[in-house]
Structures are given as structure tokens and as C-alpha cells.
Design an enzyme around this catalytic site. Sequence first.
Site, mmCIF file in Angstrom:
data_model
loop_
_atom_site.group_PDB
_atom_site.id
_atom_site.type_symbol
_atom_site.label_atom_id
_atom_site.label_comp_id
_atom_site.label_asym_id
_atom_site.label_seq_id
_atom_site.Cartn_x
_atom_site.Cartn_y
_atom_site.Cartn_z
ATOM 1 C CB ALA A 102 6.446 9.121 10.340
ATOM 2 C CB ILE A 103 0.931 7.532 11.686
ATOM 3 C CG1 ILE A 103 1.336 6.259 12.433
ATOM 4 C CG2 ILE A 103 -0.449 7.379 11.050
ATOM 5 C CD1 ILE A 103 0.373 5.888 13.558
ATOM 6 C CG PHE A 104 3.025 9.782 6.119
ATOM 7 C CD1 PHE A 104 3.974 10.324 6.974
ATOM 8 C CD2 PHE A 104 3.481 9.029 5.036
ATOM 9 C CE1 PHE A 104 5.333 10.123 6.775
ATOM 10 C CE2 PHE A 104 4.833 8.823 4.823
ATOM 11 C CZ PHE A 104 5.760 9.367 5.701
ATOM 12 C CE LYS A 126 3.343 2.552 -14.046
ATOM 13 N NZ LYS A 126 3.883 1.267 -14.471
ATOM 14 C CG ASN A 168 17.994 0.794 -15.881
ATOM 15 O OD1 ASN A 168 17.357 0.285 -14.958
ATOM 16 N ND2 ASN A 168 17.851 2.055 -16.239
ATOM 17 C CE1 TYR A 199 3.444 4.801 -11.029
ATOM 18 C CE2 TYR A 199 1.685 5.014 -9.395
ATOM 19 C CZ TYR A 199 2.509 4.224 -10.169
ATOM 20 O OH TYR A 199 2.386 2.859 -10.118
ATOM 21 C CG PHE A 214 7.164 -6.074 -14.175
ATOM 22 C CD1 PHE A 214 6.102 -6.199 -13.301
ATOM 23 C CD2 PHE A 214 7.453 -7.141 -15.011
ATOM 24 C CE1 PHE A 214 5.343 -7.350 -13.251
ATOM 25 C CE2 PHE A 214 6.704 -8.303 -14.975
ATOM 26 C CZ PHE A 214 5.643 -8.412 -14.095
ATOM 27 N N GLY A 230 -0.848 14.077 -1.691
ATOM 28 C CA GLY A 230 -1.275 13.150 -2.737
ATOM 29 C C GLY A 230 -1.868 11.850 -2.233
ATOM 30 C CG ASP A 231 -0.679 9.323 1.028
ATOM 31 O OD1 ASP A 231 -0.355 8.708 -0.008
ATOM 32 O OD2 ASP A 231 0.000 9.306 2.075
HETATM 33 N N1 UDP Z 1 2.446 5.597 5.309
HETATM 34 C C1 UDP Z 1 2.680 6.082 6.590
HETATM 35 N N2 UDP Z 1 3.973 6.205 7.004
HETATM 36 C C2 UDP Z 1 5.037 5.853 6.221
HETATM 37 C C3 UDP Z 1 4.790 5.349 4.912
HETATM 38 C C4 UDP Z 1 3.468 5.239 4.491
HETATM 39 O O1 UDP Z 1 1.756 6.407 7.319
HETATM 40 O O2 UDP Z 1 6.188 5.997 6.673
HETATM 41 C C5 UDP Z 1 1.053 5.459 4.846
HETATM 42 C C6 UDP Z 1 0.753 6.206 3.556
HETATM 43 O O3 UDP Z 1 0.324 7.523 3.861
HETATM 44 C C7 UDP Z 1 -0.361 5.359 2.947
HETATM 45 C C8 UDP Z 1 -0.051 3.944 3.421
HETATM 46 O O4 UDP Z 1 0.844 4.094 4.531
HETATM 47 O O5 UDP Z 1 -1.606 5.730 3.487
HETATM 48 C C9 UDP Z 1 0.626 3.107 2.362
HETATM 49 O O6 UDP Z 1 1.697 3.863 1.835
HETATM 50 P P1 UDP Z 1 2.773 3.227 0.865
HETATM 51 O O7 UDP Z 1 3.812 4.271 0.613
HETATM 52 O O8 UDP Z 1 3.237 1.923 1.403
HETATM 53 O O9 UDP Z 1 1.977 2.897 -0.462
HETATM 54 P P2 UDP Z 1 1.093 3.848 -1.422
HETATM 55 O O10 UDP Z 1 -0.325 3.701 -0.921
HETATM 56 O O11 UDP Z 1 1.627 5.233 -1.350
HETATM 57 O O12 UDP Z 1 1.278 3.219 -2.762
#
Ligand code: UDP
Length: 343
Positions: free
Chosen positions: A220-222, A159, A48, A155, A87, A298-299
Site C-alpha cells: 500500500a502506498i500511503f 525522545k 526484555n 514519539y 536503544f 503523522g507522515d
Molecule cells: N509507507 C508506505 N506504505 C507502507 C509503509 C510505509 O507508503 O506500507 C511509507 C510511509 O508513509 C513513509 C515511508 O514509506 O513515507 C517510510 O515509512 P516507514 O514506516 O518505513 O518509516 P518512517 O518514515 O515512518 O519512520
Amino acid sequence: MATDSPGTEVDFANLSGPVLVLGGAGYIGSHTVRALERLGIPVVVLDNFSTGHPEAVNVPLVEASLADRETLARTFDEWEPRAVMHFAARCYVGESVEDPSIYYRENVIHAWNLLEAMREAGCQELIFSSTCATYGNPVALPITEENPQVPVNPYGRTKLHMEHMMEDYAQAYGLRFAALRYFNAAGASQEGDLGEDHSPETHLIPLLMQVALGQRDEIAIFGGDYPTPDGTCIRDYVHVEDLADAHLRALSRLQAGVHTLACNLGTGLGYSVREVIEAVRRITRHPIPERMTGRRAGDPPELVSGGSRALEHLGWRPARSALEKILSDAWRFHEAHPKGYSR
Ligand code: UDP
């Protein structure tokens, strides 16, 4: 889940279609459609375009949502697919926490529509895009298929619901299925014409490509305080063409008589966010400014695939998934399509 163990021989010569690919205009779907086409297997895509791109598909196309049961039934009548690859689903953890309703509707109810349409049409072969998110917080690393499936967000739960529905339909109605649990899909096609194009983009690698192209100032590093060697999250990145190859192998196993299959698709190698950023600096020759921010909800700290079930059951090896290869293929796509497919 009961899983057959037929050995590793996979014969693409026994593959036959038509194959109905739901979400075939999306990132992983479009690469799989191309792999099917290369083997000369007739394909029809139903999409879609909520997130997919018409430009990514070059085969017969039905523009519809899985909510539309009439069109779904008509598509089975008209094309008489032997198999389905599914998919078409929502795939963002954060969004699923904020708005679970969409996830239950699209990933569960629409998936049930599909199972019913298949049952009515007598179509019994299904390859399903599952995810490592069905494992939740792993009890052991790396994550094998024996890890309990206890997802920690909507999510992953939606699944897993589909995996359970497929098991029940297999038991009761003879459905044969493969649940392929992806780790982090990444990379782009060898030809450089298919790749990752989401709007808005949230994934690390395409975001880094946008920084390298000068479209974003920084990444940004999360979170830098995770219990990992450099404090950033570790993920298992797998080339999208290796994922496509696994789908062909899974279909081949089903068509050779295997009833059910469930396996991880990952490389077994993990890279931290910092390692990915460093590799992108090398490949793009761009300095990639970075900024440390807080953790993203959630990471999990580390998600890396373990075990050898995909090798044992599908004869699958991730041949293109070296990090440098993934990143250089992604870079080629993004350089050639700085605004994505059509924008
Ligand atoms: N990440 C990050 N900065 C961003 C996007 C992602 O540091 O702008 C980190 C995220 O916290 C994870 C890794 O990169 O540890 C992969 O994230 P992504 O969203 O690509 O895939 P996911 O693991 O969520 O499916």
C-alpha cells in the site's frame, strides 16, 4: 544544545568497555553490539525481548526491563560498565498517537530510571538513540541540527524529553552524552544473519521484502498527493551498519573527553516511496504489485538530513547507505530468514 567541536579524528584504539547495551537484541542494537565485539570491547546486553530477539545476541545477557530498577542497579554493580548505549524504546509514530501512555512510560520514565542508575553507579558515558522526529515539521529542508526541535507527535516528544533530561544531568551531575538523531534505519548485516524483524511489521522496506517473498499480495502506498515530484513521501534511508559505526565513533569521542554531542545520522539523499518500490523491483526481480491508499496520519512529506555535523564531529560518512546496497542487504536477510529469526 552546547556541542563540543573537537575535529574529525576518531581513534578506535582508545575505546574501552565494558559497554552496557540496553535493547541490544533489537534491530540497531544488535548490529552495534556486533561492531563493538569486532573491536574486542566487552559488552553486556540488557533486553526484555518485547521486540528484540535472543537469536540476535551472542554476548552476556540480562533479561530485564528498564522498569526493574533493582535488576538495573544490580547489573551496574556486577558488570561495572564504563559506558551505556540506550536503544531500548518504543519507536512507532502511529502507536504513540493512539497510546501515548506507553511512550511516556517506556521512553521517558524508564529512561529516567537509567539516568538514575548511571548516577548511582558513577557511570558517565551515554549514547542515546534519538530521532529526526524530534524536529517535527522542519522549517527548512534538508534538516540540519539547527532546525528547531518542535516534535509533532508523542514519539518525537518523548525522545526530546530524554535529550533534555540528558542535558540537565550533564549540567548538574557531569553526565557525558551523545544524542544521535537517526533518519530511516534500513538494511541488514554483511553476513546476512542480522536484520529487521518486527511483528507486526510497519516499515516500508521489510514490507516490500515480504511482498517479494510472496507473503503479502501488494504494498500500500500511503498517499500520492504530497508536494513531492512523484507525489509520494521522501525519506533518507541509512544503512544500519553505518548507524552502528556512528555509535562507536560517538563513544570514542566521549572517551576522548568530549562532553556532549548531538548530531543527525542520515545520508542527505532522499528517495520517494515510488523510487524505493522501483529499486526493490530491480533487486528482487519481483513485480511488487502496489495500491494507492490514503495518507498515514503523522507522515511529513519529506525528511532528509542536512549539514555535516556527523562528519565534523565523528568523522562519520555513511559508507554503506547507497539505496541499492541497503536493499540488496535487506533482501539477502529476508530471503535467508523468510519467517524472521525464529518464527
Ligand atoms: N509507507 C508506505 N506504505 C507502507 C509503509 C510505509 O507508503 O506500507 C511509507 C510511509 O508513509 C513513509 C515511508 O514509506 O513515507 C517510510 O515509512 P516507514 O514506516 O518505513 O518509516 P518512517 O518514515 O515512518 O519512520
